[in-house]
Design an enzyme around this catalytic site. Structure first.
Site, mmCIF file in Angstrom:
data_model
loop_
_atom_site.group_PDB
_atom_site.id
_atom_site.type_symbol
_atom_site.label_atom_id
_atom_site.label_comp_id
_atom_site.label_asym_id
_atom_site.label_seq_id
_atom_site.Cartn_x
_atom_site.Cartn_y
_atom_site.Cartn_z
ATOM 1 N N GLN A 1 -9.437 0.090 -4.909
ATOM 2 C CA GLN A 1 -8.168 -0.483 -4.472
ATOM 3 C C GLN A 1 -8.607 -1.221 -3.106
ATOM 4 O O GLN A 1 -8.891 -0.623 -2.192
ATOM 5 C CB GLN A 1 -6.918 0.452 -4.350
ATOM 6 N N TYR B 1 -10.058 6.185 0.619
ATOM 7 C CA TYR B 1 -9.348 7.202 -0.413
ATOM 8 C C TYR B 1 -10.112 7.105 -1.716
ATOM 9 O O TYR B 1 -10.014 7.944 -2.456
ATOM 10 C CB TYR B 1 -8.024 6.592 -0.257
ATOM 11 N N PRO C 1 -3.368 10.561 -11.292
ATOM 12 C CA PRO C 1 -2.058 9.716 -11.518
ATOM 13 C C PRO C 1 -2.325 8.147 -10.867
ATOM 14 O O PRO C 1 -2.955 8.040 -10.064
ATOM 15 C CB PRO C 1 -1.180 10.249 -10.394
ATOM 16 N N GLY C 2 -1.576 7.459 -11.386
ATOM 17 C CA GLY C 2 -1.424 5.986 -10.778
ATOM 18 C C GLY C 2 -0.372 5.881 -10.043
ATOM 19 O O GLY C 2 -0.345 6.671 -9.053
HETATM 20 N N1 CAA Z 1 -6.879 -8.300 -3.497
HETATM 21 C C1 CAA Z 1 -7.317 -9.127 -2.706
HETATM 22 N N2 CAA Z 1 -6.755 -9.660 -1.443
HETATM 23 C C2 CAA Z 1 -5.723 -9.146 -0.985
HETATM 24 C C3 CAA Z 1 -5.165 -7.959 -1.593
HETATM 25 C C4 CAA Z 1 -5.750 -7.556 -2.994
HETATM 26 N N3 CAA Z 1 -5.234 -6.484 -3.686
HETATM 27 N N4 CAA Z 1 -4.228 -7.607 -0.881
HETATM 28 C C5 CAA Z 1 -4.219 -8.238 0.209
HETATM 29 N N5 CAA Z 1 -5.137 -9.236 0.151
HETATM 30 C C6 CAA Z 1 -5.358 -10.259 1.242
HETATM 31 C C7 CAA Z 1 -4.066 -10.935 1.507
HETATM 32 O O1 CAA Z 1 -3.794 -11.982 0.857
HETATM 33 C C8 CAA Z 1 -4.565 -11.461 2.966
HETATM 34 O O2 CAA Z 1 -5.139 -12.619 2.845
HETATM 35 P P1 CAA Z 1 -5.406 -13.680 4.054
HETATM 36 O O3 CAA Z 1 -5.581 -12.881 5.201
HETATM 37 O O4 CAA Z 1 -6.325 -14.691 3.390
HETATM 38 O O5 CAA Z 1 -3.718 -13.959 4.094
HETATM 39 C C9 CAA Z 1 -5.292 -10.249 3.559
HETATM 40 O O6 CAA Z 1 -5.956 -9.690 2.339
HETATM 41 C C10 CAA Z 1 -5.010 -9.383 4.436
HETATM 42 O O7 CAA Z 1 -3.688 -8.804 3.833
HETATM 43 P P2 CAA Z 1 -2.560 -7.984 4.638
HETATM 44 O O8 CAA Z 1 -1.853 -8.884 5.531
HETATM 45 O O9 CAA Z 1 -1.920 -7.172 3.588
HETATM 46 O O10 CAA Z 1 -3.628 -6.959 5.177
HETATM 47 P P3 CAA Z 1 -3.434 -5.662 6.215
HETATM 48 O O11 CAA Z 1 -4.698 -5.285 6.848
HETATM 49 O O12 CAA Z 1 -2.148 -5.807 7.054
HETATM 50 O O13 CAA Z 1 -2.650 -4.588 5.211
HETATM 51 C C11 CAA Z 1 -3.104 -3.058 3.630
HETATM 52 C C12 CAA Z 1 -3.932 -4.167 4.260
HETATM 53 C C13 CAA Z 1 -2.495 -2.001 4.513
HETATM 54 C C14 CAA Z 1 -4.327 -2.249 2.674
HETATM 55 C C15 CAA Z 1 -2.125 -3.504 2.414
HETATM 56 O O14 CAA Z 1 -2.814 -4.529 1.746
HETATM 57 C C16 CAA Z 1 -1.787 -2.476 1.509
HETATM 58 O O15 CAA Z 1 -0.807 -1.634 1.793
HETATM 59 N N6 CAA Z 1 -2.117 -2.583 0.201
HETATM 60 C C17 CAA Z 1 -1.928 -1.611 -0.551
HETATM 61 C C18 CAA Z 1 -2.883 -0.308 -0.730
HETATM 62 C C19 CAA Z 1 -2.403 0.613 -1.701
HETATM 63 O O16 CAA Z 1 -2.378 0.352 -2.738
HETATM 64 N N7 CAA Z 1 -2.460 1.879 -1.313
HETATM 65 C C20 CAA Z 1 -1.875 2.938 -2.294
HETATM 66 C C21 CAA Z 1 -1.065 4.139 -1.521
HETATM 67 S S1 CAA Z 1 -0.517 5.044 -2.729
HETATM 68 C C22 CAA Z 1 -1.749 6.181 -3.285
HETATM 69 O O17 CAA Z 1 -2.781 6.195 -2.576
HETATM 70 C C23 CAA Z 1 -1.497 6.894 -4.487
HETATM 71 C C24 CAA Z 1 -2.218 6.609 -5.521
HETATM 72 O O18 CAA Z 1 -3.140 7.552 -5.730
HETATM 73 C C25 CAA Z 1 -2.157 5.516 -6.332
#
Ligand code: CAA
Length: 249
Positions: A150, A156, A186-187
């Site tokens: 991810q 993680y 889990p998803g």
């Molecule tokens: N794929 C490709 N590029 C991505 C992306 C993705 N999935 N997500 C973001 N980007 C890109 C953005 O488009 C941005 O590009 P530009 O700089 O060219 O505009 C760049 O990455 C930076 O993105 P952010 O501004 O979002 O960066 P950030 O550093 O502020 O945040 C992050 C990064 C905190 C990881 C945020 O993207 C986030 O919260 N992502 C979700 C992470 C996630 O799914 N966590 C799961 C938590 S729940 C869990 O873990 C339980 C479980 O088991 C499932």
């Protein structure tokens, strides 16, 4: 109805509480392990709230990153229940999300300690009594993000993928002793961990889930309980993926 004793680490959290309640429904004596930054009052209040809902769940403090603290947690479970643990659910876990290029050692280390080292500390303390007794259930909570990776979760995803290796290796070592070891992956389940993801990112993730919604903690609780039951003794080294179709493998 089972009379087995189950310990759920991270038992007072989003997933943990649903796992505890599901086990209680099937007759298990359930102990919720908690850390809560040492906030014992918070855990007591949680216990009271469960009791008000008709769920009698014991609570035991333990920091899963610390071997000594795990030892005293297990000891207090044994004192409270008068028996030893039949079912261990390694559920405690944390996230410290961020892109790898900006990730600090602390973000890496905290996640690896809480999500993976914890398996070592807790499981090592219960495995020998389980082998001696000829019965045990170890259920490790992994994640869909172990399997598919991810963005923002190098720490993680690595820790949760490590859980799969640990599970399959240990499952082989104890299979002939009546002890099963499995993972549940889990998803995206609607818990505080998922709720803290920025809303627009949540929406984006949700739109990629074939079932088109986040899962509920109860949907995880019932599969964990299924694996915990005596009748599930032929399932070992397996992974139960519950992710709404987000990753099929
Ligand atoms: N794929 C490709 N590029 C991505 C992306 C993705 N999935 N997500 C973001 N980007 C890109 C953005 O488009 C941005 O590009 P530009 O700089 O060219 O505009 C760049 O990455 C930076 O993105 P952010 O501004 O979002 O960066 P950030 O550093 O502020 O945040 C992050 C990064 C905190 C990881 C945020 O993207 C986030 O919260 N992502 C979700 C992470 C996630 O799914 N966590 C799961 C938590 S729940 C869990 O873990 C339980 C479980 O088991 C499932």
């Amino acid at each position: 109805m089972s009379k087995r004793i189950a310990l759920v680490t991270g038992g007072t959290g989003g997933l943990g509480a649903a796992i505890c309640r599901s086990l209680v429904d099937k007759g298990f004596t359930v102990v919720a392990g908690y850390n809560s930054g040492g906030n014992h009052e918070k855990a007591k209040a949680w216990q009271e709230a469960q009791r008000a809902d008709g769920y009698d769940i014991l609570v035991a403090y333990g920091d899963v990153t610390d071997d000594k603290s795990c030892q005293s947690c297990i000891q207090s479970v044994e004192e409270m229940t008068g028996g030893n643990i039949d079912v261990l659910i390694n559920n405690a876990g944390i996230t410290r999300d961020g892109q790898f290029k900006k990730m600090t050692w602390e973000q890496w280390d905290e996640v690896l300690s809480a999500n993976l080292d914890s398996m070592f500390h807790m499981t090592r303390l219960v495995i020998n009594p389980m082998i001696e007794k000829g019965f045990g259930r170890i259920i490790n909570i992994s994640s869909v993000n172990a399997q598919k990776g991810q963005f923002g979760q190098c720490n993680y995803s690595a820790a949760k993928a490590g859980i799969h290796g640990f599970t399959k290796a240990l499952a082989q070592e104890v299979a002939a002793k009546g002890v099963t070891v499995n993972t549940v992956s889990p998803g995206y389940i609607m818990t505080p961990m998922v709720a803290q993801i920025a809303e627009e990112i949540q929406d984006k993730i949700c739109s990629t889930i074939p079932v088109k919604r986040f899962g509920t903690p109860e949907e995880i609780g019932r599969i964990v309980t299924f694996l915990a039951e005596d009748e599930s003794g032929y399932i070992t080294g397996a992974d139960m993926s519950i992710n709404g179709g987000l990753h099929m493998h």
